[in-house]
Every structure is written in C-alpha cells, then in structure tokens.
Motif scaffolding. Structure first.
Motif, PDB file in Angstrom:
ATOM      1  N   GLU A 195       6.052 144.216  70.664  1.00 47.00           N
ATOM      2  CA  GLU A 195       5.670 142.951  70.708  1.00 47.00           C
ATOM      3  C   GLU A 195       4.392 142.545  69.871  1.00 47.00           C
ATOM      4  OE1 GLU A 195       7.035 139.771  72.236  1.00 47.00           O
ATOM      5  OE2 GLU A 195       8.537 141.237  71.909  1.00 47.00           O
ATOM      6  N   SER A 196       3.530 143.556  69.935  1.00 53.26           N
ATOM      7  CA  SER A 196       2.132 142.994  69.192  1.00 53.26           C
ATOM      8  C   SER A 196       2.427 142.846  67.692  1.00 53.26           C
ATOM      9  CB  SER A 196       1.052 144.204  69.354  1.00 53.26           C
ATOM     10  OG  SER A 196       1.633 145.338  68.918  1.00 53.26           O
ATOM     11  N   PHE A 197       3.501 143.308  67.239  1.00 55.32           N
ATOM     12  CA  PHE A 197       3.871 143.069  65.566  1.00 55.32           C
ATOM     13  C   PHE A 197       4.647 141.823  65.454  1.00 55.32           C
ATOM     14  CE2 PHE A 197       4.471 145.999  61.693  1.00 55.32           C
ATOM     15  CZ  PHE A 197       3.786 145.074  60.743  1.00 55.32           C
ATOM     16  N   TRP A 198       5.207 141.207  66.618  1.00 50.43           N
ATOM     17  CA  TRP A 198       5.949 140.147  66.164  1.00 50.43           C
ATOM     18  C   TRP A 198       5.266 138.867  66.156  1.00 50.43           C
ATOM     19  CZ3 TRP A 198      10.420 138.418  64.817  1.00 50.43           C
ATOM     20  CH2 TRP A 198      10.869 137.151  64.942  1.00 50.43           C
ATOM     21  N   PHE A 199       5.660 137.793  65.503  1.00 52.18           N
ATOM     22  CA  PHE A 199       4.915 136.402  65.402  1.00 52.18           C
ATOM     23  C   PHE A 199       4.884 135.904  66.651  1.00 52.18           C
ATOM     24  CE2 PHE A 199       3.453 132.491  63.920  1.00 52.18           C
ATOM     25  CZ  PHE A 199       3.038 132.677  62.758  1.00 52.18           C
ATOM     26  N   PRO A 200       3.743 135.603  67.282  1.00 50.67           N
ATOM     27  CA  PRO A 200       3.642 134.888  68.441  1.00 50.67           C
ATOM     28  C   PRO A 200       4.311 133.383  68.616  1.00 50.67           C
ATOM     29  CG  PRO A 200       1.252 135.380  67.597  1.00 50.67           C
ATOM     30  CD  PRO A 200       2.318 135.965  66.744  1.00 50.67           C
ATOM     31  N   LYS A 201       4.578 133.130  69.589  1.00 54.13           N
ATOM     32  CA  LYS A 201       5.237 131.694  69.781  1.00 54.13           C
ATOM     33  C   LYS A 201       4.452 130.643  69.654  1.00 54.13           C
ATOM     34  CE  LYS A 201       8.822 129.289  72.634  1.00 54.13           C
ATOM     35  NZ  LYS A 201       9.716 129.644  73.978  1.00 54.13           N
ATOM     36  N   GLU A 202       3.386 130.340  70.174  1.00 55.01           N
ATOM     37  CA  GLU A 202       2.420 129.269  69.879  1.00 55.01           C
ATOM     38  C   GLU A 202       2.052 128.871  68.479  1.00 55.01           C
ATOM     39  OE1 GLU A 202      -1.939 127.501  71.921  1.00 55.01           O
ATOM     40  OE2 GLU A 202      -0.879 129.239  72.434  1.00 55.01           O
ATOM     41  N   PRO A 203       1.622 129.974  67.722  1.00 56.90           N
ATOM     42  CA  PRO A 203       1.472 129.398  66.349  1.00 56.90           C
ATOM     43  C   PRO A 203       2.712 129.250  65.623  1.00 56.90           C
ATOM     44  CG  PRO A 203       0.747 131.817  66.599  1.00 56.90           C
ATOM     45  CD  PRO A 203       0.901 131.170  68.037  1.00 56.90           C
ATOM     46  N   PHE A 204       3.662 129.892  66.077  1.00 61.11           N
ATOM     47  CA  PHE A 204       4.916 129.593  65.182  1.00 61.11           C
ATOM     48  C   PHE A 204       5.669 128.239  65.351  1.00 61.11           C
ATOM     49  CE2 PHE A 204       9.618 129.565  64.805  1.00 61.11           C
ATOM     50  CZ  PHE A 204       9.670 130.181  63.807  1.00 61.11           C
ATOM     51  N   VAL A 205       5.364 127.634  66.719  1.00 66.24           N
ATOM     52  CA  VAL A 205       5.990 126.101  67.109  1.00 66.24           C
ATOM     53  C   VAL A 205       4.866 125.438  66.354  1.00 66.24           C
ATOM     54  CG1 VAL A 205       6.040 124.509  69.022  1.00 66.24           C
ATOM     55  CG2 VAL A 205       6.982 127.005  69.149  1.00 66.24           C
ATOM     56  N   SER A 206       3.815 125.588  66.183  1.00 63.53           N
ATOM     57  CA  SER A 206       3.055 124.703  65.385  1.00 63.53           C
ATOM     58  C   SER A 206       3.155 124.804  63.825  1.00 63.53           C
ATOM     59  CB  SER A 206       1.269 125.122  65.504  1.00 63.53           C
ATOM     60  OG  SER A 206       0.917 125.090  66.935  1.00 63.53           O
ATOM     61  N   LEU A 207       3.372 125.813  63.472  1.00 63.51           N
ATOM     62  CA  LEU A 207       3.551 126.426  62.086  1.00 63.51           C
ATOM     63  C   LEU A 207       5.086 125.687  61.485  1.00 63.51           C
ATOM     64  CD1 LEU A 207       3.077 129.397  60.120  1.00 63.51           C
ATOM     65  CD2 LEU A 207       5.333 128.577  59.693  1.00 63.51           C
TER      66      LEU A 207
END
Length: 220
Positions: free
Chosen positions: A108-120
C-alpha cells in the motif's frame, strides 16, 4: 530595597518603612528549565532520559519521519522527486514483499493515496475511479505472484525509474493539478544466481514522492 527616610525629605512626609528581603532559604524556587522541543508528528517521548540505544534509534527515525511530513505543501505540485531515495527503496521493497507473499496490503505504501488523487483528478467520480484502479493494483499483485511457481529465496535488490520524468500540466490526462510522470520502472530482485525484474507501468509524483497508479498494463 527601599532606604529609610533621610533628613532631605519634607517634614510632612511620613517615614517610609524599610523593606527587608527574606532570607535566601525562603526565596521562591527558580522555574525548571524548559523541555527540549520535539518536531510535530514525531513519536519521541521527552520523559525517557534512560532510553537504550534501540530507543534512541527509534527516536531518530521518528524525527526523520516528522521532518518528511513537515515538508511544505506546494500547491501546484511541481516538485520533482529524486530518482532514488531511501524512502522510495523502502516502499519498493514493501511492494516486492507484497508480490512474494501474495498480499496486496503490504504494498500500500507505494500506491497513490486516495485523498490527493481525488483532489488531483478532474473526472466524474474521482473517488470511484481511484477504487477501480486500487482493485486493479491488488489484482496485478496477485497475478505477478502467480508468475512464479516458487518465490523461495527471492530477495529485493533495488527499484529504478524507467523513462525520463515528464511534467504533465493541468488539463492533460484528466487532471486539475500537474504532476511528473514516468513509465516502466523496474523492480529488480535476485533469485538463485539470476537478477530479474518486474515492470512497474506508471508512476506519478505527489509532493516530492513517487507513487504507482498502474502496476501492470491497464485494461479498461
């Protein structure tokens, strides 16, 4: 200390009382020295002066993590991460561990996290899109695990970026915030006498760190 009334004072002024300082033993105790400051986000406990060497190392690690967390936020995300770093290699090693053990949660630590992804992302339902990509990431880890009959003796060596990082400006690829992107990174590992690699398809940047958005070739 106020002195007693002298002959130069006006006769109508009442004599002033002499104020005598209390003996040293009655003086108020000096305030304690302030505790050393600890960086925000650090896990260090200031009341452990007798910590052993391992505890000291843990505090040092916590301080490093705190400094990393405390890095200033850059609104346009235009911070090119280093091609390699200790934290990147640790997260890549965790992904390799996930593949070897057929356990996506370890990567999981290498996967793009959800919160910034939604903003991006500037797409309809960015949270649902993230969920879709995240499920694909887990499936890719399971599929990569099955590519070998046995992972016994396999050891992580290093992660290498692939193509030269390119800045993707806002508006391209359905994003509201720009990022650096690189294709086909290599997760290198040794098994037996051979060094082999696993391709990491798409990696993008967020606030000076690299994250995966597609582990293997993405199929819609």
């Amino acid at each position: 200390m106020l002195s007693a009334c002298t002959s130069a004072q006006a006769p109508s002024e009442p004599p002033k009382k002499e104020v005598v300082a209390p003996p040293a033993s009655a003086a108020a105790p000096a305030p304690p020295a302030p505790a050393p400051l600890v960086a925000d986000g650090g896990a260090a406990d200031a009341e452990a002066p007798s910590a052993d060497a391992s505890s000291t190392a843990e505090l040092s690690d916590a301080g490093s993590d705190a400094a990393e967390v405390a890095a200033p936020y850059v609104a346009n995300n235009k911070v090119l991460p280093p091609e390699s770093s200790e934290e990147l290699q640790k997260r890549a090693a965790a992904l390799f561990d996930a593949i070897v053990n057929d356990d996506p949660a370890r990567g999981e630590s290498f996967w793009f996290p959800k919160e910034p992804f939604v903003s991006l992302k500037d797409v309809k339902g960015p949270d649902k899109y993230w969920d879709q990509l995240h499920r694909t990431y887990a499936r890719d880890i399971h599929a990569l695990h099955k590519k070998r009959k046995s992972w016994e003796g396999a050891t992580f060596e290093a992660f290498e970026l692939g193509s030269k990082p390119k800045w993707v400006p806002p508006g391209d690829e359905g994003n509201k915030i720009g990022y650096y992107r690189t294709f086909r990174g290599k997760l290198r590992y040794r098994i037996g006498e051979k060094t082999e690699s696993i391709e990491v398809r798409v990696i993008i940047s967020w606030q000076g760190r690299w994250f995966i958005t597609h582990l293997s070739k993405f199929k819609k």
